[in-house]
Design a protein around this motif. Structure first.
Motif, PDB file in Angstrom:
ATOM      1  N   GLY A 433     -74.507 -90.777  79.521  1.00  0.00           N
ATOM      2  CA  GLY A 433     -75.747 -91.072  78.796  1.00  0.00           C
ATOM      3  C   GLY A 433     -76.672 -89.868  78.800  1.00  0.00           C
ATOM      4  N   GLY A 434     -77.072 -89.477  77.631  1.00  0.00           N
ATOM      5  CA  GLY A 434     -77.852 -88.254  77.496  1.00  0.00           C
ATOM      6  C   GLY A 434     -79.324 -88.430  77.810  1.00  0.00           C
ATOM      7  N   ASP A 435     -79.825 -89.686  77.712  1.00  0.00           N
ATOM      8  CA  ASP A 435     -81.255 -89.864  77.943  1.00  0.00           C
ATOM      9  C   ASP A 435     -81.577 -89.599  79.402  1.00  0.00           C
ATOM     10  OD1 ASP A 435     -81.353 -90.599  75.349  1.00  0.00           O
ATOM     11  OD2 ASP A 435     -81.129 -92.750  75.756  1.00  0.00           O
ATOM     12  N   PRO A 436     -82.780 -89.121  79.699  1.00  0.00           N
ATOM     13  CA  PRO A 436     -83.144 -88.865  81.094  1.00  0.00           C
ATOM     14  C   PRO A 436     -83.315 -90.166  81.870  1.00  0.00           C
ATOM     15  CG  PRO A 436     -85.002 -88.456  79.646  1.00  0.00           C
ATOM     16  CD  PRO A 436     -83.825 -88.715  78.751  1.00  0.00           C
ATOM     17  N   ASP A 437     -83.116 -90.073  83.182  1.00  0.00           N
ATOM     18  CA  ASP A 437     -83.250 -91.223  84.076  1.00  0.00           C
ATOM     19  C   ASP A 437     -84.681 -91.731  84.036  1.00  0.00           C
ATOM     20  OD1 ASP A 437     -83.136 -93.041  86.064  1.00  0.00           O
ATOM     21  OD2 ASP A 437     -82.654 -91.610  87.674  1.00  0.00           O
ATOM     22  N   PRO A 438     -84.903 -93.022  83.694  1.00  0.00           N
ATOM     23  CA  PRO A 438     -86.280 -93.532  83.620  1.00  0.00           C
ATOM     24  C   PRO A 438     -86.966 -93.552  84.980  1.00  0.00           C
ATOM     25  CG  PRO A 438     -84.686 -95.308  83.326  1.00  0.00           C
ATOM     26  CD  PRO A 438     -83.913 -94.038  83.316  1.00  0.00           C
ATOM     27  N   VAL A 439     -86.201 -93.645  86.089  1.00  0.00           N
ATOM     28  CA  VAL A 439     -86.827 -93.594  87.418  1.00  0.00           C
ATOM     29  C   VAL A 439     -86.922 -92.123  87.817  1.00  0.00           C
ATOM     30  CG1 VAL A 439     -86.698 -94.408  89.793  1.00  0.00           C
ATOM     31  CG2 VAL A 439     -85.693 -95.774  87.947  1.00  0.00           C
ATOM     32  N   SER A 440     -88.165 -91.628  87.899  1.00  0.00           N
ATOM     33  CA  SER A 440     -88.309 -90.181  88.070  1.00  0.00           C
ATOM     34  C   SER A 440     -88.011 -89.734  89.495  1.00  0.00           C
ATOM     35  CB  SER A 440     -89.742 -89.769  87.694  1.00  0.00           C
ATOM     36  OG  SER A 440     -90.653 -90.604  88.390  1.00  0.00           O
ATOM     37  N   ARG A 441     -88.453 -90.497  90.501  1.00  0.00           N
ATOM     38  CA  ARG A 441     -88.361 -90.029  91.870  1.00  0.00           C
ATOM     39  C   ARG A 441     -87.176 -90.681  92.578  1.00  0.00           C
ATOM     40  NH1 ARG A 441     -90.357 -92.024  96.003  1.00  0.00           N
ATOM     41  NH2 ARG A 441     -90.544 -90.803  97.907  1.00  0.00           N
ATOM     42  N   VAL A 442     -86.450 -89.883  93.328  1.00  0.00           N
ATOM     43  CA  VAL A 442     -85.348 -90.421  94.116  1.00  0.00           C
ATOM     44  C   VAL A 442     -85.819 -90.538  95.557  1.00  0.00           C
ATOM     45  CG1 VAL A 442     -82.982 -90.075  94.879  1.00  0.00           C
ATOM     46  CG2 VAL A 442     -83.694 -89.298  92.607  1.00  0.00           C
ATOM     47  N   SER A 443     -85.797 -91.748  96.087  1.00  0.00           N
ATOM     48  CA  SER A 443     -86.351 -91.951  97.434  1.00  0.00           C
ATOM     49  C   SER A 443     -85.430 -91.358  98.492  1.00  0.00           C
ATOM     50  CB  SER A 443     -86.554 -93.447  97.689  1.00  0.00           C
ATOM     51  OG  SER A 443     -85.296 -94.068  97.818  1.00  0.00           O
ATOM     52  N   ARG A 444     -86.021 -91.107  99.679  1.00  0.00           N
ATOM     53  CA  ARG A 444     -85.261 -90.523 100.786  1.00  0.00           C
ATOM     54  C   ARG A 444     -84.118 -91.454 101.188  1.00  0.00           C
ATOM     55  NH1 ARG A 444     -84.997 -91.876 105.619  1.00  0.00           N
ATOM     56  NH2 ARG A 444     -86.644 -93.410 105.333  1.00  0.00           N
ATOM     57  N   ARG A 445     -84.450 -92.732 101.141  1.00  0.00           N
ATOM     58  CA  ARG A 445     -83.478 -93.751 101.514  1.00  0.00           C
ATOM     59  C   ARG A 445     -82.226 -93.653 100.628  1.00  0.00           C
ATOM     60  NH1 ARG A 445     -83.082 -99.488 100.795  1.00  0.00           N
ATOM     61  NH2 ARG A 445     -84.423 -99.488  98.976  1.00  0.00           N
ATOM     62  N   VAL A 446     -82.456 -93.553  99.315  1.00  0.00           N
ATOM     63  CA  VAL A 446     -81.343 -93.498  98.373  1.00  0.00           C
ATOM     64  C   VAL A 446     -80.523 -92.221  98.580  1.00  0.00           C
ATOM     65  CG1 VAL A 446     -80.792 -93.269  95.928  1.00  0.00           C
ATOM     66  CG2 VAL A 446     -82.406 -95.017  96.684  1.00  0.00           C
ATOM     67  N   ARG A 447     -81.254 -91.110  98.905  1.00  0.00           N
ATOM     68  CA  ARG A 447     -80.532 -89.849  99.163  1.00  0.00           C
ATOM     69  C   ARG A 447     -79.579 -90.016 100.353  1.00  0.00           C
ATOM     70  NH1 ARG A 447     -82.818 -85.697  96.291  1.00  0.00           N
ATOM     71  NH2 ARG A 447     -84.977 -86.073  95.713  1.00  0.00           N
ATOM     72  N   THR A 448     -80.102 -90.633 101.460  1.00  0.00           N
ATOM     73  CA  THR A 448     -79.264 -90.848 102.637  1.00  0.00           C
ATOM     74  C   THR A 448     -78.030 -91.660 102.264  1.00  0.00           C
ATOM     75  OG1 THR A 448     -81.358 -91.057 103.778  1.00  0.00           O
ATOM     76  CG2 THR A 448     -79.380 -91.531 105.052  1.00  0.00           C
ATOM     77  N   MET A 449     -78.264 -92.726 101.496  1.00  0.00           N
ATOM     78  CA  MET A 449     -77.149 -93.591 101.117  1.00  0.00           C
ATOM     79  C   MET A 449     -76.122 -92.820 100.301  1.00  0.00           C
ATOM     80  SD  MET A 449     -79.462 -96.943 100.315  1.00  0.00           S
ATOM     81  CE  MET A 449     -78.356 -97.653  99.138  1.00  0.00           C
ATOM     82  N   GLY A 450     -76.632 -91.951  99.408  1.00  0.00           N
ATOM     83  CA  GLY A 450     -75.716 -91.152  98.589  1.00  0.00           C
ATOM     84  C   GLY A 450     -74.837 -90.259  99.447  1.00  0.00           C
ATOM     85  N   LEU A 451     -75.443 -89.673 100.490  1.00  0.00           N
ATOM     86  CA  LEU A 451     -74.672 -88.805 101.386  1.00  0.00           C
ATOM     87  C   LEU A 451     -73.570 -89.587 102.093  1.00  0.00           C
ATOM     88  CD1 LEU A 451     -77.387 -86.523 103.004  1.00  0.00           C
ATOM     89  CD2 LEU A 451     -75.410 -85.801 101.652  1.00  0.00           C
ATOM     90  N   VAL A 452     -73.943 -90.773 102.594  1.00  0.00           N
ATOM     91  CA  VAL A 452     -72.938 -91.588 103.297  1.00  0.00           C
ATOM     92  C   VAL A 452     -71.810 -91.965 102.335  1.00  0.00           C
ATOM     93  CG1 VAL A 452     -72.539 -93.671 104.623  1.00  0.00           C
ATOM     94  CG2 VAL A 452     -74.679 -92.443 104.877  1.00  0.00           C
ATOM     95  N   ALA A 453     -72.202 -92.289 101.080  1.00  0.00           N
ATOM     96  CA  ALA A 453     -71.189 -92.684 100.104  1.00  0.00           C
ATOM     97  C   ALA A 453     -70.204 -91.550  99.851  1.00  0.00           C
ATOM     98  CB  ALA A 453     -71.869 -93.108  98.798  1.00  0.00           C
ATOM     99  N   ALA A 454     -70.690 -90.307  99.999  1.00  0.00           N
ATOM    100  CA  ALA A 454     -69.818 -89.173  99.701  1.00  0.00           C
ATOM    101  C   ALA A 454     -68.769 -88.944 100.782  1.00  0.00           C
ATOM    102  CB  ALA A 454     -70.659 -87.915  99.516  1.00  0.00           C
ATOM    103  N   VAL A 455     -68.997 -89.502 101.984  1.00  0.00           N
ATOM    104  CA  VAL A 455     -68.072 -89.235 103.092  1.00  0.00           C
ATOM    105  C   VAL A 455     -66.645 -89.632 102.730  1.00  0.00           C
ATOM    106  CG1 VAL A 455     -67.509 -89.850 105.467  1.00  0.00           C
ATOM    107  CG2 VAL A 455     -69.870 -89.393 104.834  1.00  0.00           C
TER     108      VAL A 455
END
Lengths: 931, 142
Positions: A433-455
């Motif tokens: 999807g080419g449109d920009p993400d409507p949620v502008s800020r990525v919370s710290r919590r979501v970042r942590t979860m993303g890292l764990v998901a990458a393991v």
């Protein structure tokens, strides 16, 4: 390997502690609970490095060894691989949940359930005893149910949880039946023993199908797959753990364990597994293509992949089994990772609908990379672990030149095409999807979860690159299922071969299918069956309820006579009807033994008919007394003195008790219409009567061994210390029976007491005229003291001459009854001036304590011991411990009689004269006068 | 063994069953009593023919009656008395509460049976549940 027990205990302990920790620590409780999988992971690594996987080391204790139920665990290399998957994915999911549940008040309950699940799952893969495996299996079903229903206010989540539980638990029961069938056939419930001696034949075939039912329901195979998409109502970490990486693989685990056992011995095994697995693989992929919810898409993808794993493990070809092991690890890594990615998307964007998500590739970069790596592994692209597994599998099928292998190859390639297509759809829907993400800020919590998901994704990449050295994990695991693979290799790059060609076809085909999704959508809508799985399931359940209700309404119409008639006619009529075919007279049969016997029998039969047909209550009561006396006469003729004594006394007491109650009721029996009809009633009675004759004659002619009584006759004096063999049997040889029987008497007496404890007034009864008969008074004055002394004599003499506790107690009871008839309740209280419950409880306690004394004396419970005491004047007194036992019996019997008299007779007494409120005013005239 | 005794026991069982199938608690009690007597006779016949009382030293053990069935029957007699007393207390209680000693149909079972007739063509469980809910609400009001 007994340390595995400590790991199971650790899971249990942390699960129990979780709600308390959650109260103060919030979602950090998940980190606390992560200790359990972390400890398991460390343990697994240590065991793997030290070569600790020992297939022969079975640890555990017997639980009910007579039933084959033993708590035995065994950790071989295959189990070790599983503990690694369960604990590795577990650690990731637990850590991820700490962020996912931040601020969620339900995290305590979730932590308990998830930790308990992890323990149960661990139990499944290390259990060696099949019954123990079943227990762990159902524990995962229960915890899964609780986890799906975490949002217990949402009705659809609760309904989904119930569907998942019913389907998996029903399959579990089928599996248990299969286990039991195998256990009975081979006399072992040990998984490792079964591998050495595979069962075969019809029983084994039925057992194999039952076990497959358990595996198919648990692993969401068609047609049982529908609960898994519903289970997506669970919080995403639970889905990532249970419904992709672990629990749904329990069915795969089961198939993996049983394939070496059944694949040769049970011919239907392979076709069944291949048909169901391959169909599920293609079907799941097809349905996944049209989903718009990312999580549901992935759920159908899991159904499809599970089908693939079922095929790989179930086919029972050694090289394919090795591929299955690789695929198992790959799937656990990429699927858990993808689910965690969905959790990240959901928490970030607030939706999982791939039609509205857009621009996430830029805002969630780490998550996007994780998703791409995982999806590539799922598609089977190099250099990921999924590629290694799929290549190995295709190779294995190509090398197998059986007739079925080419069909399997076609289906696997078709499934792979669909896998590539829905993986691409997942990536494009989630991150395109080419449109920009409507949620502008990525919370710290979501970042942590993303890292764990990458393991998991990164592990999948490393696994692919390091496939060759990792053979030391994969090959031993596969070898503990199929020893012949021990020397095999695992490679990332096997060169240009047919398998690679098929992989390429699958990838290109999949991309083509993905590109034409829109056109495909139209085709799907045409092919779509208009009925959903849920509708079919709910319809079936509701039909089941209806059938159950109708059956209940038919067979259970509420009429006690109908129930009794059916029971009596069936339990007696059916066996007797079978015996009737060759009924014969016993060898020692005579028409009658004496004329006296004939007379007594005529008395019994005559009075019995009178008791049955009389329309008046008192006549019936007296007639049944006549029956009792007739029976007592028969006992005398038969040489059963104790019995005759007992019977005479009991019959007297029974008639008194009957009269005490019947005087309240109308004298006549009013006619009551009865719908079964007199004829049917008579027919059932006749069936019972004839059955009794048949059974008696058969029993009489069936003796094959000498009577046990010969032993009693021989040992009564030396062991029991008594000459009256009947009494010795009662108080010594079979004293435990007697103890049980006096306990029944105590219960009956307490029942009488409590039924009549509360006496609502206002029910006038015809008064029993007591206390005004001079003759009775004189008679009682003379007889009662003598009878009481005589009862004591019977009690003490009973061990060597006719008498004993029962008879003595009844004589005392008869004396009390006479006293009651003379002076009412007041007179009774003069002799027994305390609550009769003291007699009941005290008697039972004395009898039981006698048994304990035998135990303390070094013998067994109720074993008798002898005692000789020199008493002045009287000389040496010999006694055995049977005497105090008999005293206990005596007390219980007297207590029962007093209870019956006091309670059943009490309505005719002034209410102030009770055993709890004694007063001195007990003139007979007061008792007898109407108030 | 005596065939006559077997038939006597059969008469007691038959009559007892016949009484047991009726609705008067008094008759049921008498029926239980008759079956109890029949059982005791059966127990005694299982020991074979009669003999002299089994008291050691009072005769030749060869002629003893079998003591084991006697011991079993003895406790059975006393237990039957206990059961009879309990049933009598029930009859008495029933009389106190309802002025009757008739064993009525089980209410729950009757409800299910009558519900079946009402809802026989309702296949949907939820509809049936709703009907049940209304039923019980009606019961509360009455």
């Amino acid at each position: 390997m007994s340390s595995i027990w400590w790991l199971l205990a650790l899971h249990l302990a942390l699960a129990a502690a979780a709600p308390v920790v959650a109260r103060s620590q919030g979602s950090r409780v998940m980190l606390f609970c992560a200790l359990a999988p972390a400890a398991t992971l460390v343990w697994t690594i240590v065991a793997a490095v030290s070569g600790g996987a020992d297939a022969d080391a079975i640890t555990g204790v017997g639980w009910v060894p007579e039933l084959g139920l033993e708590l035995t665990l065994r950790v071989d290399a295959f189990a070790l691989l599983w503990t690694g998957i369960i604990s590795g994915v577990g650690v990731a999911v637990f850590v991820y949940s700490a962020s996912y549940f931040e601020g969620d008040p339900d995290v305590g309950a979730f932590a308990t359930r998830l930790t308990a699940f992890a323990g149960a799952m661990l139990g499944i893969v290390v259990a060696d005893n099949l019954l123990l495996l079943y227990v762990f299996w159902e524990l995962t079903s229960v915890t899964s149910y609780l986890l799906i229903g975490t949002k217990d206010k949402a009705p659809e989540a609760v309904a989904a949880a119930r569907r998942a539980f019913v389907v998996t638990a029903a399959g579990g029961l089928a599996m248990l039946a299969g286990f039991v069938a195998i256990g009975v056939q081979t006399s072992t419930f040990s998984l490792s023993a079964l591998v050495d001696n595979p069962p075969s034949g019809t029983t084994a075939t039925i057992a194999a199908i039952a076990i497959l039912l358990g595996a198919f329901t648990k692993s969401a195979q068609f047609p049982f797959h529908g609960w898994l998409p519903g289970a997506m109502a669970a919080p995403t970490p639970a889905s990532a753990y249970l419904h992709s990486a672990t629990m749904v693989k329990a069915g795969v685990y089961l198939i993996a364990r049983f394939a070496p056992i059944f694949v040769v011995a049970v011919p239907v095994w392979r076709p069944t597994v291949l048909t169901v697995g391959l169909f599920t693989m293609v079907f799941g992929g097809w349905v996944a293509l049209r989903q718009n919810d990312l999580k549901i898409l992935l759920a159908y993808g899991t159904v499809s992949q599970l089908g693939f794993l079922v095929v790989l493990f179930g086919v029972g070809v050694p090289s394919v089994t090795l591929a299955a092991v690789v695929m198992l690890v790959a799937h656990a890594l990429f699927k858990s990772s993808l689910f965690l990615v969905i959790g990240v998307i959901d928490q970030h964007a607030g939706t999982r609908d791939l039609r509205t998500l857009t621009g996430l590739a830029r805002s969630l970069r780490v998550t996007c990379v994780a998703a791409v790596l995982a999806a590539a592994s799922m598609m089977g692209l190099p250099p990921l672990l999924g590629f290694v597994g799929k290549e190995k599998a295709l190779e294995g099928f190509i090398d197998t030149s059986d007739g079925w292998s080419s069909t399997v190859l076609v289906a696997v390639v078709a499934g792979s095409i669909l896998t590539v297509a829905y993986s691409a759809r997942f990536l494009q829907g989630g991150f395109g999807g080419g449109d920009p993400d409507p949620v502008s800020r990525v919370s710290r919590r979501v970042r942590t979860m993303g890292l764990v998901a990458a393991v998991g994704s990164v592990a999948g990449l490393l696994g692919g690159l390091l496939a060759a050295p990792l053979r030391d994990i994969f090959v031993p695991a596969a070898a503990s299922l199929e020893p012949s693979v021990a020397g095999s290799k695992v490679k990332l790059w096997a060169g240009f071969n047919e398998a690679l060609l098929l992989s390429a076809i699958a990838t290109v085909g999949g991309l083509v299918v993905f590109a034409s999704t829109d056109r495909l959508g139209r085709l799907q809508r045409q092919l779509n069956v208009p009925v959903s799985w849920t509708t079919v399931y709910d319809g079936a359940v509701s039909r089941l309820y209806t059938v159950a209700e109708r059956t209940t309404a038919t067979v259970q119409n509420g009429s006690l006579p109908v129930y009794l008639g059916v029971i009596a006619a069936t339990t007696l009529g059916v066996p007797a009807g079978i015996l009737l075919v060759d009924v014969a007279l016993p060898a020692d049969a005579v028409a009658a033994e004496s004329m006296l016997q004939v007379a007594a029998c005529l008395l019994v039969a005559g009075t019995a008919i009178m008791a049955a047909v009389s329309g008046r209550r008192f006549v019936a009561a007296l007639a049944i007394g006549g029956v009792g006396y007739g029976v007592a006469l028969l006992f005398v003729i038969q040489g059963a003195t104790d019995l005759a004594l007992t019977q005479f006394l009991i019959e007297t007491l029974s008639v008194v008790a009957l009269v005490l109650v019947l005087r309240h009721l109308p004298e006549q029996f009013p006619a009551v219409p009865w719908k079964l009809g007199r004829v049917l009633q008579g027919a059932v009675a006749a069936v019972v009567g004839v059955s009794v004759v048949v059974l008696t004659l058969t029993a009489g002619s069936s003796r094959s061994t000498p009577s046990a009584s010969n032993y009693y006759l021989d040992r009564a004096l030396p062991d029991g210390g008594g000459k009256n063999v009947v009494n010795v049997i009662l108080t010594d040889f079979r004293a435990l029976d007697t103890l049980g029987e006096i306990a029944v008497l105590v219960i009956a007496a307490l029942g009488v007491t409590s039924l009549l404890l509360v006496l609502p007034g206002g029910v006038p009864a015809r008064r029993l005229r007591t206390g005004d008969s001079i003759l009775l008074t004189r008679l009682a004055n003379a007889v009662v003291p003598i009878a009481l002394v005589f009862s004591a004599f019977l009690l003490f003499a009973g061990h060597n001459a006719p008498g004993g506790g029962f008879v003595g107690g009844l004589v005392a009871g008869a004396a009390l009854t006479l006293e009651y008839a003379r002076g009412g309740r007041g007179a009774l209280e003069r002799i027994v001036p305390f609550d009769p419950r003291l007699l009941l409880g005290g008697g039972l306690a004395i009898a039981a304590l006698t048994g304990v004394a035998g135990l303390l004396g070094g013998g067994e419970f109720l074993e008798s011991s002898k005692l000789e005491v020199d008493v002045p004047v009287l000389g040496t007194m010999k006694a055995t411990s049977a005497l105090p036992f008999d005293v206990g019996v005596f007390m219980v019997v007297v207590g029962l009689v007093v209870t019956v008299l006091a309670r059943l007779g009490s309505a005719s007494e002034p209410s102030r004269a009770t055993y709890t409120e004694r007063d001195g005013n007990e003139e007979p005239s007061v008792v007898g006068s109407p108030s | 063994m005596s065939v006559l005794l077997a038939f006597t026991a059969a008469v007691l069982f038959g009559l007892g069953t016949w009484l047991l199938l009726q609705r008067r608690l008094t008759r049921i009690i008498i029926g239980i009593g008759l079956i109890g007597h029949g059982t005791n006779i059966l127990l005694i016949t299982s020991g074979g023919g009669g003999g002299i009382p089994p008291v050691i030293g009072k005769g030749d053990p060869e002629n003893f009656a079998d003591p084991l069935p006697q011991a079993l029957a003895l406790t059975a007699i006393v237990i039957t008395f206990g059961v009879t007393a309990f049933l009598l207390a029930m009859a008495y209680r029933s009389w106190q509460l309802t002025h009757d000693d008739v064993v009525a149909d089980d209410l729950e079972d009757r409800l299910i049976a009558s519900k079946r007739r009402q809802d026989s063509d309702v296949a949907d469980v939820e509809a049936a549940d709703r009907a049940h809910a209304t039923d019980s609400a009606g019961d509360d009001e009455s």
